[in-house]
Design a protein around this motif. Structure first.
Motif, short mmCIF file in Angstrom:
data_model
loop_
_atom_site.label_atom_id
_atom_site.label_comp_id
_atom_site.label_asym_id
_atom_site.label_seq_id
_atom_site.Cartn_x
_atom_site.Cartn_y
_atom_site.Cartn_z
N UNK A 48 1.31 -1.16 -0.28
CA UNK A 48 0.25 -0.02 -0.26
C UNK A 48 0.87 0.98 -0.71
N UNK A 49 0.66 2.03 -0.98
CA UNK A 49 0.87 3.38 -0.90
C UNK A 49 0.39 4.82 -0.98
N UNK A 50 0.50 5.89 -0.33
CA UNK A 50 0.48 7.02 -0.57
C UNK A 50 0.27 7.79 -1.25
N UNK A 51 -0.55 8.15 -1.99
CA UNK A 51 0.15 9.23 -2.64
C UNK A 51 0.23 10.72 -2.41
N UNK A 52 0.68 12.13 -3.11
CA UNK A 52 0.78 13.26 -2.80
C UNK A 52 -0.81 13.63 -2.78
N UNK A 53 -1.52 13.18 -3.32
CA UNK A 53 -3.33 13.68 -3.60
C UNK A 53 -3.63 13.07 -1.93
N UNK A 54 -2.73 12.39 -1.19
CA UNK A 54 -3.53 11.75 -0.23
C UNK A 54 -4.00 10.54 -0.02
N UNK A 55 -4.40 9.96 -1.77
CA UNK A 55 -5.01 8.49 -2.12
C UNK A 55 -4.31 7.28 -2.06
N UNK A 56 -4.79 6.23 -1.72
CA UNK A 56 -4.15 4.99 -1.59
C UNK A 56 -3.83 4.42 -3.00
N UNK A 57 -2.78 3.37 -3.45
CA UNK A 57 -2.91 2.57 -5.02
C UNK A 57 -2.28 1.27 -3.37
N UNK A 58 -2.67 0.80 -4.43
CA UNK A 58 -2.57 -0.87 -3.60
C UNK A 58 -1.50 -1.11 -4.91
N UNK A 59 -0.81 -2.29 -4.50
CA UNK A 59 -0.16 -2.73 -4.65
C UNK A 59 -0.37 -4.43 -4.82
N UNK A 60 -0.79 -5.22 -6.31
CA UNK A 60 -1.67 -6.60 -6.48
C UNK A 60 -0.84 -7.71 -7.31
N UNK A 61 -1.32 -8.89 -6.83
CA UNK A 61 -0.73 -9.68 -7.65
C UNK A 61 -2.02 -10.57 -7.70
N UNK A 62 -2.90 -10.77 -8.77
CA UNK A 62 -3.59 -11.06 -9.03
C UNK A 62 -4.08 -13.03 -9.23
N UNK A 63 -5.28 -13.26 -8.47
CA UNK A 63 -5.11 -14.50 -8.61
C UNK A 63 -5.37 -15.28 -9.50
N UNK A 64 -5.72 -14.89 -11.07
CA UNK A 64 -6.18 -14.98 -12.07
C UNK A 64 -5.02 -14.79 -12.90
N UNK A 65 -3.84 -15.49 -13.97
CA UNK A 65 -2.66 -15.73 -14.22
C UNK A 65 -2.81 -14.52 -15.28
N UNK A 66 -4.80 -14.00 -16.30
CA UNK A 66 -5.03 -14.06 -17.23
C UNK A 66 -4.86 -12.62 -17.34
N UNK A 67 -5.24 -12.05 -16.35
CA UNK A 67 -4.68 -10.98 -15.27
C UNK A 67 -3.58 -9.88 -15.17
N UNK A 68 -4.10 -9.17 -16.28
CA UNK A 68 -1.94 -7.94 -15.86
C UNK A 68 -2.49 -6.56 -15.61
N UNK A 69 -3.32 -6.38 -14.94
CA UNK A 69 -2.95 -5.57 -13.60
C UNK A 69 -1.97 -5.57 -12.66
N UNK A 70 -1.39 -4.68 -11.62
CA UNK A 70 -1.27 -4.90 -10.81
C UNK A 70 -0.75 -3.92 -9.56
N UNK A 71 -1.23 -2.59 -10.40
CA UNK A 71 -2.24 -1.57 -9.28
C UNK A 71 -3.68 -0.99 -9.35
N UNK A 72 -4.00 -0.44 -8.65
CA UNK A 72 -5.46 -0.13 -8.49
C UNK A 72 -5.46 0.75 -7.79
N UNK A 73 -6.75 1.51 -7.06
CA UNK A 73 -6.77 2.45 -6.17
C UNK A 73 -7.84 2.24 -5.34
N UNK A 74 -7.74 2.69 -3.70
CA UNK A 74 -9.49 1.94 -3.43
C UNK A 74 -9.68 2.06 -3.68
N UNK A 75 -10.59 3.41 -4.71
CA UNK A 75 -11.79 3.32 -5.42
C UNK A 75 -12.08 2.00 -6.28
#
Length: 85
Positions: A48-75
């Motif tokens: 978990x990292x907090x941006x300068x704007x104050x919002x949080x960004x998550x580092x992810x490891x998808x459970x499905x290998x077909x997914x390429x997204x590695x980051x997401x916001x709390x929203x």
């Protein structure tokens, strides 16, 4: 006559390292359901990292290998499955 409690006193603070950082209470090791650009998938939160704007960004490891997204916001998080401590 003073009354004594049979229950232990509640802890005043959580142990270090188990604090929930974000507004949704997400912590490292939790499994989350993410809706990213209309695609829903489950992933393990690796950081978990907090941006300068104050919002949080998550580092992810998808459970499905077909997914390429590695980051997401709390929203982007739809559901949180907390890791048992």
């Amino acid at each position: 006559m003073e009354q004594t409690s049979l229950l232990p006193a509640p802890p005043t603070r959580r142990p270090v390292g188990t604090q929930r950082l974000t507004s949704k209470g997400i912590a490292k090791g939790d499994i989350v359901e993410v809706d990213r650009k209309g695609r829903r998938f489950h992933a393990v939160v690796t950081g978990i990292e907090q941006r300068e704007s104050g919002r949080f960004e998550l580092a992810l490891r998808p459970l499905d290998s077909r997914i390429s997204y590695r980051r997401a916001t709390v929203r982007d998080v739809v559901t949180v499955y907390r890791r048992a401590r």
